[in-house]
Design an enzyme around this catalytic site. Structure first.
Site, PDB file in Angstrom:
ATOM      1  N   PHE A 136       0.967  -1.142   0.081  1.00  0.00           N
ATOM      2  CA  PHE A 136      -0.096  -0.093  -0.038  1.00  0.00           C
ATOM      3  C   PHE A 136       0.883   0.991   0.050  1.00  0.00           C
ATOM      4  O   PHE A 136       1.744   1.340   0.755  1.00  0.00           O
ATOM      5  CB  PHE A 136      -0.906  -0.265   1.341  1.00  0.00           C
ATOM      6  CG  PHE A 136      -1.981   1.210   1.140  1.00  0.00           C
ATOM      7  CD1 PHE A 136      -3.150   1.001   0.203  1.00  0.00           C
ATOM      8  CD2 PHE A 136      -2.019   2.304   1.913  1.00  0.00           C
ATOM      9  CE1 PHE A 136      -3.869   2.044   0.152  1.00  0.00           C
ATOM     10  CE2 PHE A 136      -2.804   3.261   1.756  1.00  0.00           C
ATOM     11  CZ  PHE A 136      -3.800   3.187   0.733  1.00  0.00           C
ATOM     12  N   ASP A 145       1.412  -4.225   9.261  1.00  0.00           N
ATOM     13  CA  ASP A 145       0.184  -3.255   8.788  1.00  0.00           C
ATOM     14  C   ASP A 145      -1.107  -4.017   8.979  1.00  0.00           C
ATOM     15  O   ASP A 145      -1.309  -4.884   7.978  1.00  0.00           O
ATOM     16  CB  ASP A 145       0.279  -2.448   7.526  1.00  0.00           C
ATOM     17  CG  ASP A 145      -0.860  -1.412   7.196  1.00  0.00           C
ATOM     18  OD1 ASP A 145      -1.918  -1.965   7.510  1.00  0.00           O
ATOM     19  OD2 ASP A 145      -0.568  -0.506   6.363  1.00  0.00           O
ATOM     20  N   TYR A 196     -11.059   2.660  10.273  1.00  0.00           N
ATOM     21  CA  TYR A 196     -12.323   3.190   9.431  1.00  0.00           C
ATOM     22  C   TYR A 196     -12.545   2.308   8.360  1.00  0.00           C
ATOM     23  O   TYR A 196     -13.638   2.347   7.600  1.00  0.00           O
ATOM     24  CB  TYR A 196     -11.949   4.407   8.946  1.00  0.00           C
ATOM     25  CG  TYR A 196     -10.706   4.680   7.992  1.00  0.00           C
ATOM     26  CD1 TYR A 196     -10.225   4.158   6.928  1.00  0.00           C
ATOM     27  CD2 TYR A 196      -9.493   5.241   8.653  1.00  0.00           C
ATOM     28  CE1 TYR A 196      -9.119   4.427   5.892  1.00  0.00           C
ATOM     29  CE2 TYR A 196      -8.121   5.632   7.954  1.00  0.00           C
ATOM     30  CZ  TYR A 196      -8.279   4.855   6.892  1.00  0.00           C
ATOM     31  OH  TYR A 196      -6.998   5.092   6.148  1.00  0.00           O
ATOM     32  N   LYS A 197     -11.969   1.002   8.337  1.00  0.00           N
ATOM     33  CA  LYS A 197     -12.610  -0.177   7.488  1.00  0.00           C
ATOM     34  C   LYS A 197     -13.336  -0.880   8.017  1.00  0.00           C
ATOM     35  O   LYS A 197     -14.517  -0.701   8.100  1.00  0.00           O
ATOM     36  CB  LYS A 197     -11.232  -0.722   6.808  1.00  0.00           C
ATOM     37  CG  LYS A 197     -10.192   0.204   5.907  1.00  0.00           C
ATOM     38  CD  LYS A 197      -8.934  -0.303   5.310  1.00  0.00           C
ATOM     39  CE  LYS A 197      -7.993   0.674   4.888  1.00  0.00           C
ATOM     40  NZ  LYS A 197      -8.559   1.122   3.404  1.00  0.00           N
ATOM     41  N   ARG A 220     -12.449  -3.897  -7.082  1.00  0.00           N
ATOM     42  CA  ARG A 220     -12.463  -4.674  -5.659  1.00  0.00           C
ATOM     43  C   ARG A 220     -14.062  -4.859  -5.023  1.00  0.00           C
ATOM     44  O   ARG A 220     -14.716  -3.659  -4.852  1.00  0.00           O
ATOM     45  CB  ARG A 220     -11.682  -3.827  -4.514  1.00  0.00           C
ATOM     46  CG  ARG A 220     -10.248  -3.923  -4.739  1.00  0.00           C
ATOM     47  CD  ARG A 220      -9.444  -3.436  -3.530  1.00  0.00           C
ATOM     48  NE  ARG A 220      -9.825  -2.121  -2.973  1.00  0.00           N
ATOM     49  CZ  ARG A 220      -9.267  -1.361  -2.084  1.00  0.00           C
ATOM     50  NH1 ARG A 220      -8.245  -2.073  -1.585  1.00  0.00           N
ATOM     51  NH2 ARG A 220      -9.806  -0.209  -1.648  1.00  0.00           N
TER      52      ARG A 220
END
Lengths: 416, 416
Positions: free
Chosen positions: A132, A201, A226-227, A376
């Site tokens: 990422f 991560d 927040y995911k 996705r």
């Protein structure tokens, strides 16, 4: 679930799976927004729990408005309190080893920087090529500032890259693009055999995949809320430091909230014991309480049960992919073995960008797109029904069959 | 306002000043909480604007709940948009030179670190001894990591400390303890004559004191939004970089939000042009919109008008101090010349701690305490009436005259 690939699967099958879903009631705990929109992007931004709006009202009106500065008596412990909740319920970590603080990037910086300081004879960071961006960038910055080598390798090359020069192995638990789930325990052990520290991560796994940081002897970790944790856009991140490493590590951003006996206002910095020393400035309380609401719902449902449902849903989705999308020129970028993937699936197609726009603008489905050719579908098990897997797959099939991408522009617009 | 010190000032005088106050209507824009509490700690945590709760509801329900990930199309610019508002309306800075980001401490770290990198031949930071802990600590951390000398001097020694070895002068615009306002333009010019860059902490002045960063040729600045800007507990901070310095400076925490063409997901970090490169991770949107609400009300009232009222109120308070408190063993730690102070006043008294507890627990006044013997009265002009100056002074006088401190414990509890 394994479908007969010779026949198309009916929606009734999805409906039956929903009836059997013991986690189904949790969907009612969320603000479901527009009923005509099917959301398969909870891996990017989770939905708001219904309790979040109420909690924010209480915090603004009662705690901030009436309690004023006195409310710091309870707010002051919020980063540790929420950290302990994450530790116990979500990531298998020791009490006192996790704090809510800053952004994922700032936490990765603090953690990687401290790890490099603690390994003075070693001059290499090993990371995954194509990780990422924020992970890649923050390590590039540290490597440039310190003249350290950043060895970016393919996933299958990681073990070979771990030699005696490696200070730190920094990896994502779930790859943001492919959805691959990495063997955290195995790679951590390999790093330790080479004398390297590990930094994980957890952004794309926490809340959807069981994590056992203590059991896997992970050294350092960070993740967002927040995911899959539904803490709100840009909600504060968390960080983990293995307790026995605490005394050896010192983070670089010395701040008032990391100070021992903070309100003594001493002139000289003296880090708080434990993970408290990894706090920096005043925590954003409104964002922290929203994060706490999201975390509480996931903790209540339980990560093990969520993982079971997630595997069923991603497997259902893969079966629909094989029946419907594979024949239409799509390829699956995500591992077929559920043990090797998180909770999102990535479909590659040459017209991925325009197909995404068609889904969003014409077909009431919100997925996301990642360069250059990835669609996705993130299946957040807490609020996603099986029909919310079936419908978006059916619509993507229609869009591809009818070449609906020809109806939209190829021009890239900014999409998160 | 200058009172006849031979007579006690009546409350009617304060009431008359309130009637003449053209900013009085702005008080109605705030959630005033408990009507029996007089709040003189807006310099620590400002009150909530009434619009903040409503805005948060809209953002949670409409933007997050319904708009979902698509709302990033507007959220993505929020740090720059709010930054431009701060730049134009509050700190006299150029468009594009300010962003809302991280905490004050993280911003001080990024700014000081970049400044030291840009001055490789210089090995000294000059700062004020007794500056706010977070400023002191973050500079101590940088000095320790880089082997740089941190020269902490008294305010009157700053100019003499600026020699050819100094890379950076880092000061607070208003001292958190005494309330002294420093000559930003003069000291910046002195630093520039010595070849040093300047970094100003605006936390205790922004929103209460006019600031002209461009006019004063300030290089770098940071500040919080939760004191006079009423952005909420721990609201995100801002930072400023002088436009002509941008090309020379690179901040150390390379993150996805600081990347040029962020959504291209390029493998290599390439900083965004301008102040965008100082952003790091995903901004906490709920906290950012609350900050924006607070900033909007202050901008609407206008800092010049707020400063005029603040000077009248602090002068009124000093006169009451001289009449009532000076004879009771208090001393004034804040400069008497209004041009040399911000919007809070500091009273020293040997029983300051217990007097603070008496005010809070028995007399309905919320000030704050700072070690070892300081009571601070922060007079945030946007919602503070003149009677809210008179009453707390009258009550402190009563508390001291009646030795009410004897009714409470000397034990220190944590108070912010």
């Amino acid at each position: 679930v394994r479908l007969d690939r010779s026949v198309s699967v009916g929606r009734a099958e999805a409906e039956a799976l929903d009836i059997d879903d013991e986690l189904a009631p949790f969907r009612g705990r969320f603000d479901l927004g527009d009923p005509d929109v099917i959301y398969v992007d909870g891996n990017s931004l989770g939905r708001p729990p219904l309790s979040t709006a109420t909690r924010l009202q209480t915090v603004v009106t009662e705690e901030w408005g009436r309690g004023l500065v006195g409310s710091w008596e309870s707010w002051i412990d919020l980063p540790r309190r929420v950290g302990d909740r994450i530790a116990a319920d979500l990531i298998g970590a020791e009490r006192g080893s996790v704090v809510l603080s800053d952004s994922t990037t700032v936490n990765l910086y603090k953690l990687a920087s401290a790890a490099l300081d603690a390994q003075p004879g070693r001059q290499v960071i090993v990371a995954e090529a194509g990780s990422f961006p924020t992970d890649a960038y923050v390590l590039q910055g540290l490597a440039a500032a310190r003249g350290v080598e950043l060895r970016a390798v393919r996933p299958d090359e990681v073990e070979d890259a771990l030699d005696g020069d490696v200070a730190l192995l920094a990896l994502s638990h779930v790859d943001y693009r492919s959805g691959s789930l990495v063997d955290m325990g195995g790679l951590t052990a390999a790093a330790h055999r080479a004398g390297a520290l590990t930094l994980w991560d957890l952004c794309h796994s926490v809340g959807a995949v069981p994590i056992d940081l203590a059991g896997d002897e992970v050294d350092l970790a960070a993740g967002c809320t927040y995911k899959y944790l539904n803490g709100g856009p840009g909600a504060p991140a968390f960080l983990y430091v293995r307790p026995e490493l605490q005394p050896r590590l010192r983070q670089p951003i010395w701040g008032w909230f990391g100070q021992q006996d903070q309100f003594a206002m001493a002139g000289t910095y003296s880090p708080a014991p434990g993970t408290g020393s990894w706090l920096v400035g005043t925590p954003p309380i409104l964002a922290c309480v929203a994060a706490e609401e999201g975390i509480a719902v996931i903790a209540e449902a339980g990560v093990d049960r969520l993982r079971e449902k997630s595997i069923r849903q991603t497997s259902f989705c893969v079966d629909l992919f094989d029946s419907w999308l594979a024949p239409l020129g799509f390829s699956l970028a995500t591992p077929r073995d559920p043990a090797e993937r998180g909770s999102h699936l990535s479909f590659r197609h040459p017209e991925a960008w325009r197909l995404c726009r068609v889904l969003i603008e014409q077909l009431g489905v919100v997925p996301d797109f990642r360069e250059p050719d990835v669609i996705r579908y993130g299946l957040a098990p807490i609020y996603t029904r099986y029909v919310d897997v079936w419908d978006p797959m059916d619509r993507l099939r229609q869009a591809a069959e009818d070449r609906l991408w020809e109806t939209v522009s190829t021009e890239r617009r900014r999409v998160t």
